[in-house]
Design an enzyme around this catalytic site. Structure first.
Site, PDB file in Angstrom:
ATOM      1  N   HIS A  83       0.856  -1.188   0.000  1.00  0.00           N
ATOM      2  CA  HIS A  83       0.000   0.000   0.000  1.00  0.00           C
ATOM      3  C   HIS A  83       0.891   1.236   0.000  1.00  0.00           C
ATOM      4  O   HIS A  83       1.141   1.823  -1.041  1.00  0.00           O
ATOM      5  CB  HIS A  83      -0.968  -0.037   1.199  1.00  0.00           C
ATOM      6  CG  HIS A  83      -1.898   1.130   1.254  1.00  0.00           C
ATOM      7  ND1 HIS A  83      -2.182   1.792   2.418  1.00  0.00           N
ATOM      8  CD2 HIS A  83      -2.601   1.755   0.269  1.00  0.00           C
ATOM      9  CE1 HIS A  83      -3.047   2.777   2.156  1.00  0.00           C
ATOM     10  NE2 HIS A  83      -3.299   2.760   0.861  1.00  0.00           N
ATOM     11  N   CYS A 103      -0.663   0.172   9.590  1.00  0.00           N
ATOM     12  CA  CYS A 103      -0.826   1.555   9.124  1.00  0.00           C
ATOM     13  C   CYS A 103      -2.255   1.806   8.654  1.00  0.00           C
ATOM     14  O   CYS A 103      -2.875   2.790   9.039  1.00  0.00           O
ATOM     15  CB  CYS A 103       0.173   1.858   8.030  1.00  0.00           C
ATOM     16  SG  CYS A 103       1.854   2.000   8.676  1.00  0.00           S
ATOM     17  N   HIS A 104      -2.776   0.901   7.822  1.00  0.00           N
ATOM     18  CA  HIS A 104      -4.154   1.082   7.336  1.00  0.00           C
ATOM     19  C   HIS A 104      -4.913  -0.233   7.296  1.00  0.00           C
ATOM     20  O   HIS A 104      -5.944  -0.332   6.652  1.00  0.00           O
ATOM     21  CB  HIS A 104      -4.148   1.730   5.942  1.00  0.00           C
ATOM     22  CG  HIS A 104      -3.218   2.898   5.822  1.00  0.00           C
ATOM     23  ND1 HIS A 104      -1.935   2.776   5.365  1.00  0.00           N
ATOM     24  CD2 HIS A 104      -3.380   4.193   6.174  1.00  0.00           C
ATOM     25  CE1 HIS A 104      -1.326   3.964   5.420  1.00  0.00           C
ATOM     26  NE2 HIS A 104      -2.184   4.829   5.903  1.00  0.00           N
ATOM     27  N   GLY A 105      -4.375  -1.264   7.937  1.00  0.00           N
ATOM     28  CA  GLY A 105      -5.126  -2.502   8.093  1.00  0.00           C
ATOM     29  C   GLY A 105      -5.106  -3.444   6.907  1.00  0.00           C
ATOM     30  O   GLY A 105      -6.165  -3.871   6.438  1.00  0.00           O
TER      31      GLY A 105
END
Ligand code: FES
Length: 140
Positions: A83, A103-105
């Protein structure tokens, strides 16, 4: 750009190490039988990224677990989330018993394939080879 050699003989089943190579982390995980079985089961799931992303194979190789490893016991992948580049947590983290990027799953499975979350691609497999009867990995 040079190669490095990593002695993998001290890695116990179910353990992983992180080495730095060409400015980024590389995970070397010695998988358990259960992890290998889960990864092979995942072959039949609907995968977000259906390519192996394995520098040792043709670009169009499928993401089947057999195409993610040279020896099923050792999974070797670059350790930056696809990502935005954070370093995922390993040792069976996440909902797919692989890696989890906090960080964002993003959840990666035991073949380091992206299974859920915003990351678009599987963690890539760098070019490598086994040496010394499998006791050493040469990266690059
Ligand atoms: Fe890993 Fe965003 S950088 S989920």
């Amino acid at each position: 750009l040079g190669s490095i050699r990593v002695d993998i003989s001290p890695i116990a089943v179910g353990q992983e190490i992180t080495v730095m190579f060409r400015g980024g982390p590389v995970f070397i995980r010695r998988r358990t039988e259960t992890e290998i079985a889960e990864a092979r089961e995942g072959d039949t799931a609907r995968l977000i990224d259906d390519l192996a992303r394995n520098e040792n194979l043709p670009e169009d190789a499928s993401a089947a677990d057999a195409n993610r490893v040279l020896n099923p016991e050792y999974l070797i992948v670059k350790g930056n989330c696809t990502h935005l580049g954070c370093v995922p947590l390993g040792n069976g983290a996440g909902d797919y018993d692989g890696w989890f990027c906090p960080c964002h799953g993003s959840h990666y499975d035991s073949s380091a394939r992206i299974r859920r979350g915003p990351a678009p691609e599987n963690l890539p497999v760098p070019a490598y080879a086994f040496e010394n009867d499998g006791a050493v990995v040469k990266l690059g």
